[in-house]
Design a protein around this motif. Structure first.
Motif, PDB file in Angstrom:
ATOM      1  N   VAL A  99       6.804 106.927  28.351  1.00  0.00           N
ATOM      2  CA  VAL A  99       7.597 106.232  27.107  1.00  0.00           C
ATOM      3  C   VAL A  99       8.254 104.830  27.923  1.00  0.00           C
ATOM      4  O   VAL A  99       8.673 105.057  29.341  1.00  0.00           O
ATOM      5  CB  VAL A  99       8.868 107.188  26.877  1.00  0.00           C
ATOM      6  CG1 VAL A  99       9.512 107.713  27.941  1.00  0.00           C
ATOM      7  CG2 VAL A  99       9.575 106.820  25.492  1.00  0.00           C
ATOM      8  N   GLU A 100       8.417 104.007  27.143  1.00  0.00           N
ATOM      9  CA  GLU A 100       8.910 102.847  27.780  1.00  0.00           C
ATOM     10  C   GLU A 100      10.096 102.409  26.742  1.00  0.00           C
ATOM     11  O   GLU A 100       9.966 102.449  25.577  1.00  0.00           O
ATOM     12  CB  GLU A 100       7.949 101.604  27.619  1.00  0.00           C
ATOM     13  CG  GLU A 100       8.319 100.453  28.340  1.00  0.00           C
ATOM     14  CD  GLU A 100       7.176  99.457  28.672  1.00  0.00           C
ATOM     15  OE1 GLU A 100       7.399  98.541  28.166  1.00  0.00           O
ATOM     16  OE2 GLU A 100       6.403 100.002  29.386  1.00  0.00           O
ATOM     17  N   LEU A 101      11.370 102.169  27.186  1.00  0.00           N
ATOM     18  CA  LEU A 101      12.593 101.869  26.647  1.00  0.00           C
ATOM     19  C   LEU A 101      13.456 101.181  27.507  1.00  0.00           C
ATOM     20  O   LEU A 101      13.217 100.835  28.524  1.00  0.00           O
ATOM     21  CB  LEU A 101      12.963 103.244  26.132  1.00  0.00           C
ATOM     22  CG  LEU A 101      13.158 104.415  27.201  1.00  0.00           C
ATOM     23  CD1 LEU A 101      14.084 104.343  28.213  1.00  0.00           C
ATOM     24  CD2 LEU A 101      13.256 105.835  26.392  1.00  0.00           C
ATOM     25  N   VAL A 102      14.604 100.654  26.669  1.00  0.00           N
ATOM     26  CA  VAL A 102      15.546  99.824  27.487  1.00  0.00           C
ATOM     27  C   VAL A 102      16.639 100.777  27.777  1.00  0.00           C
ATOM     28  O   VAL A 102      17.138 101.559  26.820  1.00  0.00           O
ATOM     29  CB  VAL A 102      16.039  98.679  26.150  1.00  0.00           C
ATOM     30  CG1 VAL A 102      17.018  97.842  26.895  1.00  0.00           C
ATOM     31  CG2 VAL A 102      14.980  97.744  25.913  1.00  0.00           C
ATOM     32  N   SER A 103      17.329 100.602  28.730  1.00  0.00           N
ATOM     33  CA  SER A 103      18.622 101.116  29.093  1.00  0.00           C
ATOM     34  C   SER A 103      19.590 100.588  28.684  1.00  0.00           C
ATOM     35  O   SER A 103      19.743  99.395  28.023  1.00  0.00           O
ATOM     36  CB  SER A 103      18.461 101.355  30.606  1.00  0.00           C
ATOM     37  OG  SER A 103      18.765  99.947  31.252  1.00  0.00           O
ATOM     38  N   VAL A 104      20.842 101.340  28.615  1.00  0.00           N
ATOM     39  CA  VAL A 104      22.053 100.640  28.046  1.00  0.00           C
ATOM     40  C   VAL A 104      22.403  99.598  28.833  1.00  0.00           C
ATOM     41  O   VAL A 104      23.025  98.798  28.321  1.00  0.00           O
ATOM     42  CB  VAL A 104      23.284 101.737  27.963  1.00  0.00           C
ATOM     43  CG1 VAL A 104      22.897 102.772  27.043  1.00  0.00           C
ATOM     44  CG2 VAL A 104      23.528 102.305  29.284  1.00  0.00           C
ATOM     45  N   SER A 105      21.780  99.336  30.002  1.00  0.00           N
ATOM     46  CA  SER A 105      22.330  98.189  31.062  1.00  0.00           C
ATOM     47  C   SER A 105      21.105  96.920  30.431  1.00  0.00           C
ATOM     48  O   SER A 105      21.387  95.966  31.250  1.00  0.00           O
ATOM     49  CB  SER A 105      21.915  98.530  32.531  1.00  0.00           C
ATOM     50  OG  SER A 105      22.704  99.731  32.902  1.00  0.00           O
TER      51      SER A 105
END
Length: 158
Positions: A99-105
Motif C-alpha cells: 500500500v502506498e499512502l501519505v503520512s500525517v507528516s
C-alpha cells in the motif's frame, strides 16, 4: 468506575504487559543494530494494527509517541480505506500486501505488510515502509513540465 473506564484500564494493562513481554524478548544485539540502522521503517503491529515496535519513525516523533497507537493514527483519513484493505488481506491471505499512502507528516510511504507466524497464539503483522517522497515529487514535477511543454507546443502551432 464505569464499564468503559474498566475496559480502558484493562486494555492499558494488557498493552503494558505486551510492551514488557517484548522488552524481555528483544532480539539479540546484532539484530537490534540491523533494525536500528535500516533505512526503512520497520514496525510490528498486533492484529488490530496497534504498533508494538518500530525501529524508527518521522524525525519529529519519539518512538514512545508511536508504540501503543494504531497505525491509522499516523495517516490522513482518506488513506484509511486502502490501509485497512491491505492490512486485512495480509492477515486473511497470508500474502504480503503493498500500500502506498501519505503520512500525517506529509511523507509518501511505500509499505509492505506481511503477516507473521503466530507467536504465543497472537497474530502480528510486520510493516516495512520506504520513504518515496522525493520520487513522488520528481514524478509530479515531470508531469507539470510535460504539461507546460504540451501547452507551449499547442500555442506555437496556432
Amino acid at each position: 468506575m464505569s464499564g468503559e473506564e474498566d475496559d480502558l484500564r484493562a486494555e492499558l494493562a494488557a498493552l503494558r504487559a505486551e510492551v514488557a513481554r517484548l522488552r524481555t524478548t528483544m532480539p539479540p544485539d546484532e539484530l537490534r543494530t540491523i533494525l536500528e540502522h535500516a533505512p526503512d521503517i520497520i514496525a510490528l503491529m498486533d492484529g488490530r494494527g496497534r504498533v508494538l515496535y518500530a525501529n524508527r519513525f518521522a524525525a519529529h516523533r519519539k518512538l514512545e509517541d508511536i508504540v501503543g497507537h494504531n497505525a491509522l493514527d499516523f495517516m490522513p483519513k482518506e488513506h484509511h480505506g486502502a490501509w485497512r484493505k491491505a492490512f486485512a488481506q495480509a492477515i486473511e491471505t497470508g500474502e504480503p500486501q503493498v500500500v502506498e499512502l501519505v503520512s500525517v507528516s506529509g511523507f509518501w510511504l511505500h509499505t509492505r505488510l506481511v503477516r507473521l507466524p503466530p507467536h504465543q497464539g497472537e497474530l502480528h503483522v510486520m510493516g516495512i515502509s520506504s520513504d518515496v517522497t522525493d520520487q513522488r515529487r520528481a514524478e509530479r514535477a515531470l508531469r507539470e513540465s510535460e504539461e507546460k511543454l504540451r501547452l507551449a507546443i499547442s500555442a506555437a502551432s496556432m
